[in-house]
Design an enzyme around this catalytic site. Structure first.
Site, short mmCIF file in Angstrom:
data_model
loop_
_atom_site.label_atom_id
_atom_site.label_comp_id
_atom_site.label_asym_id
_atom_site.label_seq_id
_atom_site.Cartn_x
_atom_site.Cartn_y
_atom_site.Cartn_z
N CYS A 197 37.83 22.24 29.70
CA CYS A 197 38.34 22.22 31.08
C CYS A 197 38.27 20.81 31.66
O CYS A 197 39.10 20.42 32.48
CB CYS A 197 37.56 23.20 31.94
SG CYS A 197 37.87 24.93 31.55
N CYS A 351 40.26 7.56 25.42
CA CYS A 351 40.60 8.81 26.11
C CYS A 351 39.62 8.96 27.27
O CYS A 351 39.18 7.94 27.82
CB CYS A 351 40.56 10.00 25.15
SG CYS A 351 38.93 10.29 24.42
#
Length: 393
Positions: A197, A351
């Site tokens: 999430c 990232c």
């Protein structure tokens, strides 16, 4: 299928309890007997985050006598969008303690047991043994498999839920009466294939939708009413507003609860079983990892860096490292974006935290860019050590 009540009823309800739970008491299927069972129940919530928040709040409101909370994390501002048991004043405090304070406001008759620690191989059996029922609200595969294995080994039922973006799933796993989590998912997905999430996001209200299903199932198990989701998987699509119930059968070849189990105790290392990154990614990052500070030094020195952000466009809109270009990991793994990478510049990938960039680095190296590197800790490390003015998420 209907199951017998999980918990014996308490001796009595006080006048205050009768007044508080009157709307339950006038439901014939619940009544005094069901409410006494709720009062006598001991339920553990694994996690006080997105799913744990509505789970704990509604279990407390329903009159579950003892609620355990296990969570070692602290409240962060980014949690408040979905973790409704916490408030602004709780930021920086342990989630378990924050959740306990909220529960006291909802129902001071509930006994709250705080486990402000990480659930691990060494404590999971001891903690689970104190409770009748486990409600799992974790968001990582390593903990999910450990929760499942411990519950099966102890003979405990547990209610499971999972959320991602607009989709949710829920089920009840109880080896005595049906399948376990490993029957549904024998092996974890390859590392990096299913974003968390934190990486992919989740619609805040989805936590309430799935959390309420988990509480509903917990109440049914405790009181012995209705037909629990044992052997069933509820799949919810919030965008289409659709629910699907899929039948899940007990797998006779399950490594844990099958006819010839090969898993007879907790694994030594669940992180290793699930894999933080693939073997290829681990090999790729060896000797090819730099820190956020080293990246900044390269930029300041004028080094010709081709800095690639492998996150998704929505994340790129939140924050970005100066000089980076966006090429999502999926385009790199598919080979679609390989033509965008120069042969004569230093390639640096990043990232959010370093997992996706490690996977992308493996693909880049396999394509012939042997000198490419990635940033350890990703943009989170950049914000923490180089530029704290950037917003985090």
């Amino acid at each position: 299928m209907a199951l017998p009540p999980l918990v014996e009823p308490a001796a009595e309800l006080s006048v205050d309890e009768i007044r508080r739970y009157s709307r339950h008491l006038i439901i014939p299927d619940v009544g005094m007997d069901g409410q006494k069972r709720l009062k006598n129940a001991k339920v553990l919530a694994v996690g006080a985050g997105g799913l744990g928040s509505p789970t704990l709040m509604y279990l407390a409101a329903a009159g579950v006598g003892t609620l355990g909370i296990i969570d070692f994390d602290t409240v962060d501002e980014s949690n408040l969008q979905r973790q409704i048991i916490h408030g602004v004043s709780d930021v920086g405090t342990p989630k378990a303690e924050s959740a306990a304070r909220s529960i006291a406001e909802i129902n001071p008759l509930v006994n709250v047991v705080i486990h402000n620690t990480a659930l691990d191989r060494d404590n999971v059996k001891e903690i689970f043994s104190q409770y009748d029922l486990i409600v799992d609200g974790t968001d990582n595969f390593a903990t999910r498999y450990m929760v499942n294995d411990a519950a099966v080994l102890l003979g405990k039922p547990y209610v499971w839920g999972s959320i991602y973006r607009f989709d949710g799933q829920a089920s009840v796993f109880w080896e005595e009466h049906g399948p376990c989590y490993r029957c549904l998912y024998p092996e974890p997905p390859p590392p990096g294939m299913v974003p968390s999430c934190a990486e992919g996001g989740v619609l805040g209200v989805l936590c309430a939708s799935i959390g309420s299903i988990q509480v509903n199932e917990a109440i049914k198990l405790i009181t012995g009413i209705g037909e629990p989701l044992v052997g069933g998987l509820m799949v919810y699509d919030a965008l289409e507003m659709s629910y699907r119930k899929i039948k899940v059968r007990k797998d006779p070849n399950c490594a844990l609860c099958g006819e010839n189990p090969t898993v007879t105790d907790l694994l030594e290392d669940y992180e290793d079983f699930c894999g933080a990154v693939s073997d290829e990614a681990q090999e790729a990052v060896t000797g090819s990892t730099i820190t956020a500070r080293e990246l900044k030094e390269w930029q300041d020195s004028g080094k010709d860096v081709f800095l690639v952000d492998v996150r998704e466009p929505a994340e790129w809109e939140i924050n970005r490292i100066p000089g980076a270009v966006l090429i999502p990991k999926g385009e790199i793994l598919s080979g679609e974006a390989l033509a965008k990478f120069p042969q004569d510049r230093q390639i640096v990938l990043h990232c959010k935290s370093g997992v996706r960039s490690a996977e992308a680095l493996a693909a880049i190296k396999a394509a012939g860019f042997k000198d490419a590197v990635h940033v350890q800790g990703g943009i989170v490390s950049w914000v923490n050590t180089v530029d704290p003015s950037l917003p985090s998420y």
